[in-house]
Scaffold this motif. Structure first.
Motif, mmCIF file in Angstrom:
data_model
loop_
_atom_site.group_PDB
_atom_site.id
_atom_site.type_symbol
_atom_site.label_atom_id
_atom_site.label_comp_id
_atom_site.label_asym_id
_atom_site.label_seq_id
_atom_site.Cartn_x
_atom_site.Cartn_y
_atom_site.Cartn_z
ATOM 1 N N GLU A 684 0.824 -1.211 0.000
ATOM 2 C CA GLU A 684 0.000 0.000 0.000
ATOM 3 C C GLU A 684 0.859 1.262 0.000
ATOM 4 O OE1 GLU A 684 0.820 -0.913 4.306
ATOM 5 O OE2 GLU A 684 0.291 -2.067 2.515
ATOM 6 N N TYR A 685 2.072 1.148 0.534
ATOM 7 C CA TYR A 685 2.965 2.302 0.555
ATOM 8 C C TYR A 685 3.635 2.487 -0.801
ATOM 9 C CZ TYR A 685 6.925 5.257 1.887
ATOM 10 O OH TYR A 685 7.854 6.273 1.952
ATOM 11 N N ALA A 686 4.147 1.400 -1.358
ATOM 12 C CA ALA A 686 4.860 1.487 -2.627
ATOM 13 C C ALA A 686 3.940 1.903 -3.769
ATOM 14 C CB ALA A 686 5.515 0.140 -2.937
ATOM 15 N N ILE A 687 2.689 1.450 -3.729
ATOM 16 C CA ILE A 687 1.775 1.702 -4.844
ATOM 17 C C ILE A 687 0.991 2.994 -4.647
ATOM 18 C CG2 ILE A 687 -0.239 0.821 -6.096
ATOM 19 C CD1 ILE A 687 0.765 -2.004 -5.467
ATOM 20 N N ASP A 688 0.448 3.201 -3.433
ATOM 21 C CA ASP A 688 -0.448 4.330 -3.203
ATOM 22 C C ASP A 688 0.129 5.411 -2.303
ATOM 23 O OD1 ASP A 688 -2.521 3.121 -4.719
ATOM 24 O OD2 ASP A 688 -2.964 1.810 -3.018
ATOM 25 N N GLY A 689 1.342 5.224 -1.774
ATOM 26 C CA GLY A 689 1.941 6.226 -0.901
ATOM 27 C C GLY A 689 1.350 6.251 0.485
ATOM 28 N N LEU A 690 0.550 5.221 0.850
ATOM 29 C CA LEU A 690 -0.077 5.157 2.167
ATOM 30 C C LEU A 690 0.862 4.464 3.148
ATOM 31 C CD1 LEU A 690 -2.722 5.615 3.817
ATOM 32 C CD2 LEU A 690 -3.363 3.272 3.172
#
Length: 825
Positions: A684-690
């Motif tokens: 979720e961090y790598a793809i959406d910056g979350l």
């Protein structure tokens, strides 16, 4: 070194010699030295005797250190003519010459002294020098012969490397062929004599590495000599009698030697570490690819860090631009605009700073000319391609000129001491656009001033409303306690750690010596240092080209200053001076975790109990960051290389340059600046910056798998169509074959139930949806508990491949490389 004659010595002379039966530092005309005894210098620093190198059965006469437990030979007499039995005998014969006899009393080696001694004595000095002199000579340094004039592979303090111009004697180092064979190898180093002498390393008859000429302060290609060091001083002497380079130790208590290593093709300097009872490498040369002789060809400038490393000097272009690859580099560069000798008004010189002086084979030097006279002389000679001061002391003096193509140039730095670097002026067309040209700078100055003033006025008008807006946004962020991003000067009183001056760090790290280098991270180099009080430190020196700016630096200082936990690396201080930004940490003697678990040899040091202790320590450190510290902190770059190990192998989390602070009850955030390391990022961090605390939990799950398996997450598995370690481990788990994942070196030390529990916990941490992952307090409880664990759901298999539906600046990385990625959102 010696004269190898095979002349029978009359047996009638033998009764006049008797063999020493006690340890002494000298032998006289009536004495000899056999296999049964050694000479020992007066203060027992060195010994002379017979030895057998490595696994060889041959015998040699040599000198070695007498006061260290590891026999280290520094000089060999009969390198070309070994003795194959124990019949060797050293003596002074009837004519006063020093000779080494072998079987049948043949001469295996002799010292070629130029004068015959009446009352000769051979003495081993505490400098390691074996000398032949008259016994009653008033001048004790008036030697008839000395071993320092005939070095082997080792350069000792006080030994001259170079030439005696009166006799034509060359003192040159030559490497051993191998540890078993001290005969001369291909690698040698000495001073190349011509108008502008310089130190050159050869392989056979070919130049291998050229250090550059002496400029009065240092060797042109070795600006590290400008650094003050606590080990030795040096001098380069050029006069009508001699040309030589020499060094001396600052402290008598230090034992240091330099030698040529045929195996590694390196010149190496070592220091004896008595506590560890071993030689420690201080530095070595060549240290990088750019130091290979003439790698980039004529007018090619080798620049480490550029791609490709071979660039052309300004005003020149690649000779073969369409096929510019390593095979073509040696062809070098050609002028963009050809020169003409007819019109001198169209000729000028471009000034270049920070270059190693070109090969001086075709050079000319006049020590009495000034730089302006040098320029005029070079301008009037059509063959002159460049000129420089030959000596840069006291503002510069002397004239050095080069003729023909300029070769073996590279970019060097003096670590902030560019004022002490030689400037070279290269012949150029007067109309050529060259950045370093002083004449054109002067002509453009008026225009530049006018343009700068105009731009400043316009920019100022546009900047005022922008600054007002940014100031309001900045105040809002500070009020929300989301980011720490205020002026470094304004917050110095809140740093809570000491400020170190640049001078203190330079002294502690021996001016950032390569010998002190511990490693390289995403934002720069890390050096070991020792403060004046003896305290060991680790210095993280941020690269000027790194992505981490002042904001990340301040972030790391303020964050770590507020963190106190046994599983977090402790920040001792910081340094900001000019462009330098440095963090001073406690020194971790065992380095990083990745250097152990991914190394087949060192991995054996970490048994399962030690690995489990490391896992639990990392978990406790993360728990502190997420829940127990006065700030809620997301690390965002948790990986094996950021886990440091102290002297007892306890883990400590390091590198908080990417960390983010959450204020109040905030548990997650969003960013358009994705930072971290592929292979450890949560999907979720790598793809959406979350990002959230669960991002770190995901990274911890990766770490667990790597510690258990001894394999990296990315790049280790291509069998069974799995993309990474996570996929491979999950497949084995589903097929009820989890034990096949365990590092083979752990067999015999594993507690099966414990390692299976850790594996299960890792899968819970790696679940696709962040809400399904446990927090670190649960992880710590699970690690130490025995209750049953929930069944893991679908895992996150993100490995660095992303959708391209949005306009993104994509980047990929190995498992070890930290990345910063800006995304359009």
């Amino acid at each position: 070194m010696g004269i190898f004659a095979f002349v029978l010595l009359s047996s009638s002379l033998l009764p006049f010699f008797f063999v020493l039966s006690y340890a002494a530092d000298s032998i006289k005309k009536s004495e000899s030295l056999s296999e049964s005894i050694t000479l020992v210098s007066k203060h027992e620093s060195y010994a002379l005797g017979f030895f057998r190198p490595g696994n060889s059965s041959n015998r040699y006469l040599g000198i070695w250190y007498n006061n260290i437990p590891v026999r280290t030979v520094v000089w060999v007499a009969n390198r070309l003519n070994p003795i194959n039995d124990s019949s060797g005998m050293l003596m002074v014969n009837s004519s006063g010459s020093l000779v080494l006899l072998s079987q049948n009393r043949t001469v295996a080696w002799s010292a070629n002294s130029t004068k015959q001694a009446l009352n000769p004595i051979v003495q081993l000095l505490d400098s390691g020098n074996l000398v032949l002199r008259e016994e009653n000579e008033e001048d004790p340094e008036n030697y008839l012969w000395q071993s320092f004039d005939y070095p082997s592979d080792t350069w000792l303090p006080g030994m001259k490397l170079g030439w005696d111009l009166r006799t034509g004697l060359e003192r040159r180092l030559t490497a051993w062929k191998s540890p078993d064979d001290p005969s001369p190898g291909e690698l040698s180093v000495g001073i190349e004599l011509h108008n502008y002498p310089e130190i050159v390393m050869n392989k056979g008859t070919e130049k291998f590495f050229r250090i550059g000429p002496w400029n009065g302060l240092s060797l042109s290609g070795l600006p590290d000599l400008l650094k003050e060091n606590p080990v030795y001083t040096y001098d380069f002497v050029i006069n009508s009698d001699e040309v030589y380079f020499i060094y001396n130790l600052i402290k008598n208590s230090v034992i240091s030697r330099a030698l040529l290593n045929e195996t590694s093709s390196l010149y190496e300097r070592y220091i004896w570490v008595s506590e560890d009872k071993k030689w420690s490498l201080y530095f070595s040369m060549p240290k990088d690819k750019c130091e290979g002789y003439n790698l980039c060809g004529p007018y090619g400038n080798c620049i480490i860090g550029d791609s490709p490393i071979c660039q052309c000097v300004e005003g020149f272009k690649h000779k073969s631009p369409d096929t510019w690859n390593p095979d073509e580099w040696s062809k070098g560069c050609v002028r963009i605009t050809q020169l003409s000798c007819k019109d001198k008004d169209k000729i000028g010189f471009a000034k270049f700073v920070g270059l190693k002086m070109p090969d001086t084979t075709y050079s000319w030097v006049n020590g009495s000319m000034n730089l302006n006279e040098c320029r005029v002389k070079c301008l009037n000679n059509c063959s002159c391609t460049a000129y420089a001061n030959s000596n840069i002391t006291d503002g510069g003096s002397g004239c050095a000129m080069w003729f023909g193509d300029l070769i073996d140039i590279r970019q060097v730095t003096a670590n902030g001491r560019d004022a002490y670097m030689q400037n070279v002026y290269i012949r150029m067309p007067a109309s050529e656009e060259v950045n370093h040209k002083e004449e054109k700078d002067k002509q453009k100055m008026k225009v530049i001033v006018i343009v700068v003033v105009a731009i400043a006025v316009v920019f100022g008008v546009l900047l005022i409303p922008y600054c007002i807006s940014k100031r309001a946004n900045f105040r809002e962020k500070m009020e929300n306690n989301v980011m720490i991003d205020q002026n470094i000067e304004g917050q110095s009183e809140d740093m809570e750690v000491p400020f170190f001056t640049l001078a203190t760090i330079v002294i502690a790290t021996n001016n950032f010596s390569s010998y002190n280098k511990l490693g390289e991270g995403g934002f720069g180099l890390v050096y070991k240092g020792t403060l004046i009080d003896g305290k060991e430190i680790a210095v993280k020196r941020l690269s000027r080209k790194s992505g981490q700016g002042l904001s990340e630096f301040k972030n790391e200082v303020i964050l770590i200053a507020k963190l106190q936990h046994r599983n977090l690396v402790r920040l001792l201080g910081y340094c900001i001076e000019g462009d330098e930004k440095m963090l001073i940490y406690e020194y971790m003697p065992n380095g990083s975790l990745d250097s152990f678990i991914f190394d087949e040899t060192k991995a054996k040091v970490l048994g399962w109990s030690m690995r489990f202790n490391i896992i639990c320590g990392i978990a406790r450190g993360l728990l502190y960051l997420h829940e127990d510290s006065r700030l809620r902190i997301i690390h965002r770059d948790l990986k094996a290389s950021n886990i440091l190990l102290d002297s007892k192998m306890n883990p400590k989390i390091s590198d908080f340059g990417m960390a983010r602070i959450f204020g109040g009850d905030q548990i997650e955030g969003n960013t358009n600046r994705v930072v971290g390391t592929y292979g450890y990022m949560a999907p979720e961090y790598a793809i959406d910056g979350l990002f959230s605390v669960k991002s770190d939990v995901f990274s911890f799950g990766i770490l667990l798998l790597e510690i258990i398996s001894g394999k990296k997450n990315r790049g280790s598995f291509h069998l069974d169509n799995t993309q990474n370690l996570v996929g491979h481990a999950w497949k084995l788990w589903q097929e009820d074959r989890p034990l096949e994942l365990i590092d083979t070196c752990l067999k015999g030390s594993v507690i099966q139930s414990e390692i299976l529990r850790c594996l299960h916990i890792s899968f819970l941490c790696l679940q696709q949806h962040h809400n399904d992952r446990p927090n670190m307090s649960c992880v710590v409880m699970m690690l130490h508990g025995e209750s049953s664990l929930p069944k893991p759901k679908e895992l996150g298999f993100f490995v660095g491949k992303k959708s391209t539906s949005s306009s993104e600046n994509q980047s990929s990385s190995t498992n070890e490389i930290t990345i910063t990625m800006l995304e359009a959102r």
